[in-house]
Enzyme design. Structure first.
Site, PDB file in Angstrom:
ATOM      1  CG  HIS A 158      -1.811   1.211   1.197  1.00 33.55           C
ATOM      2  ND1 HIS A 158      -2.783   1.598   0.877  1.00 33.55           N
ATOM      3  CD2 HIS A 158      -1.493   2.380   1.905  1.00 33.55           C
ATOM      4  CE1 HIS A 158      -3.475   3.033   0.705  1.00 33.55           C
ATOM      5  NE2 HIS A 158      -2.651   3.415   1.774  1.00 33.55           N
ATOM      6  CG  HIS A 166       1.915   7.753   0.253  1.00 35.15           C
ATOM      7  ND1 HIS A 166       1.354   8.705  -0.128  1.00 35.15           N
ATOM      8  CD2 HIS A 166       1.001   7.368   0.630  1.00 35.15           C
ATOM      9  CE1 HIS A 166       0.118   8.737   0.452  1.00 35.15           C
ATOM     10  NE2 HIS A 166       0.203   7.787   0.680  1.00 35.15           N
ATOM     11  CE  LYS A 182      -2.455   8.620  -2.798  1.00 35.35           C
ATOM     12  NZ  LYS A 182      -2.931   7.870  -2.114  1.00 35.35           N
TER      13      LYS A 182
END
Length: 353
Positions: A229, A244, A287
């Site tokens: 994730h 990220h 995003k």
């Protein structure tokens, strides 16, 4: 039970490694913060906002409290204070010897989006974010082992992950490489002092479970992990979820699979690691705000997220990096565990104002 899980020591056998936001275990004398669900400071009784187990862990010292202290992580000495977080994060920042140098990366942030523009999915930056990256960085052991992990995942949630023996080996190699670094050794020393772990082997085993252990984000399938994730990224309900990491972004942008749109935050640093809050599409999936460190080593990002997940799960974790303030948000996965009191990482990211 996997054999290496037996490495857990007597004091840690109950899994009391994390500073749970709804408990006073390991939080006695922790400074008051309005972000906390409940409180464990000396004034909580008069304000009627103590956690339910305040008297169990932070009341007067008695034989029961002495027994809990002998078992490990339960005393006020083991609480991680805000000041300690600032100190240890500066130590980790200083120990990031594998980070990019200013000449290693050139970025084109281009358009800065206003708060009301981040969700409009408009590409206002015609050029890629990364104008240049010195790919010699990627030959360093922690970078190389990190990059080998990125193609191990199905990005769509709801689809079972099939983990091969080779992929398990790649996880072990990455963990061994990061644990060789001064940065991760400093992190372990801090957590060992705070009675979270009794040995590096125990720490390594827990890192593998909290980051790589699989759980279900959809349809009951074991389709996700904290590492997937946060670092690789996922697609859930037609949108980018997680994602990220700057290295992953650069590699996909180079392939033409990521399209940079804009940024809404640029950190105060004039060197690396820097921080950006950015808008982008990944293969057509959007995003809205994908905050990320730019130019840090894999072990730095892995280390500071681990620190904050253990010390401040579910809350803002306030750090100091090179004299600048930054905050990390982490969340635990609440629907399943990998042992008593042991929580998977749901997400971790830099909070961009």
């Amino acid at each position: 039970m996997k054999p290496w899980m037996l490495l857990v020591g007597v004091g840690m056998a109950l899994g009391y490694l994390y500073t749970a936001p709804d408990s006073c275990k390991g939080r006695c004398e922790e400074p008051y913060s309005e972000e906390d669900e409940c409180h464990c400071d000396a004034e909580c009784e008069s304000h009627y906002n103590c956690c339910e187990d305040y008297y169990e862990h932070c009341g007067e010292w008695d034989e029961e409290a002495a027994r809990r202290h002998a078992e490990g992580f339960s005393s006020s000495h083991d609480a991680v204070t805000d000041e300690e977080l600032l100190q240890v994060s500066e130590q980790l920042y200083g120990a990031d010897h594998n980070k990019a140098r200013p000449q290693d990366i050139t970025i084109n942030p281009q358009y800065r989006a206003a708060p009301d523009e981040t969700d409009d999915q408009e590409d206002r930056s015609p050029r890629p974010l990364y104008a240049y990256v010195n790919e010699k960085l990627f030959s360093k052991p922690t970078y190389a082992s990190f990059i080998r992990l990125l193609d191990n995942y199905q990005r769509a949630t709801g689809r079972e992950e099939e983990v091969t023996a080779e992929e398990l080996m790649e996880q072990d190699i990455f963990l061994r490489e990061v644990m060789k670094t001064e940065l991760m050794k400093k992190l372990f020393a801090f957590l060992h002092k705070k009675n979270r772990y009794g040995s590096e082997q125990e720490f390594l085993a827990d890192l593998k479970e909290m980051w790589f252990g699989l759980y279900s984000r959809g349809n009951g399938e074991k389709d996700s992990s904290g590492f997937e994730h946060v670092f690789s990224g996922e697609i859930k309900k037609g949108q980018v979820s997680g994602f990220h990491n700057w290295i992953r972004f650069y590699l996909l942008e180079k392939q033409g699979l990521v399209n940079y749109y804009s940024h809404n935050y640029d950190g105060p640093w004039d060197t690396y690691p820097d921080v950006l809050g950015l808008q982008f599409s990944w293969d057509g999936f959007y995003k809205e705000v994908g905050s990320a460190f730019i130019g840090c080593s894999p072990e730095f990002e892995f280390g500071v997220y681990t620190l904050c997940f253990i010390a401040r799960p579910g809350r803002a974790c306030h750090l100091s990096l090179g004299g600048h303030s930054i905050s990390i948000q982490t969340y635990t996965w609440t629907k399943s565990t990998y042992g008593p009191g042991k929580k998977y990482i749901a997400t971790a990211y830099v909070i961009s104002p």
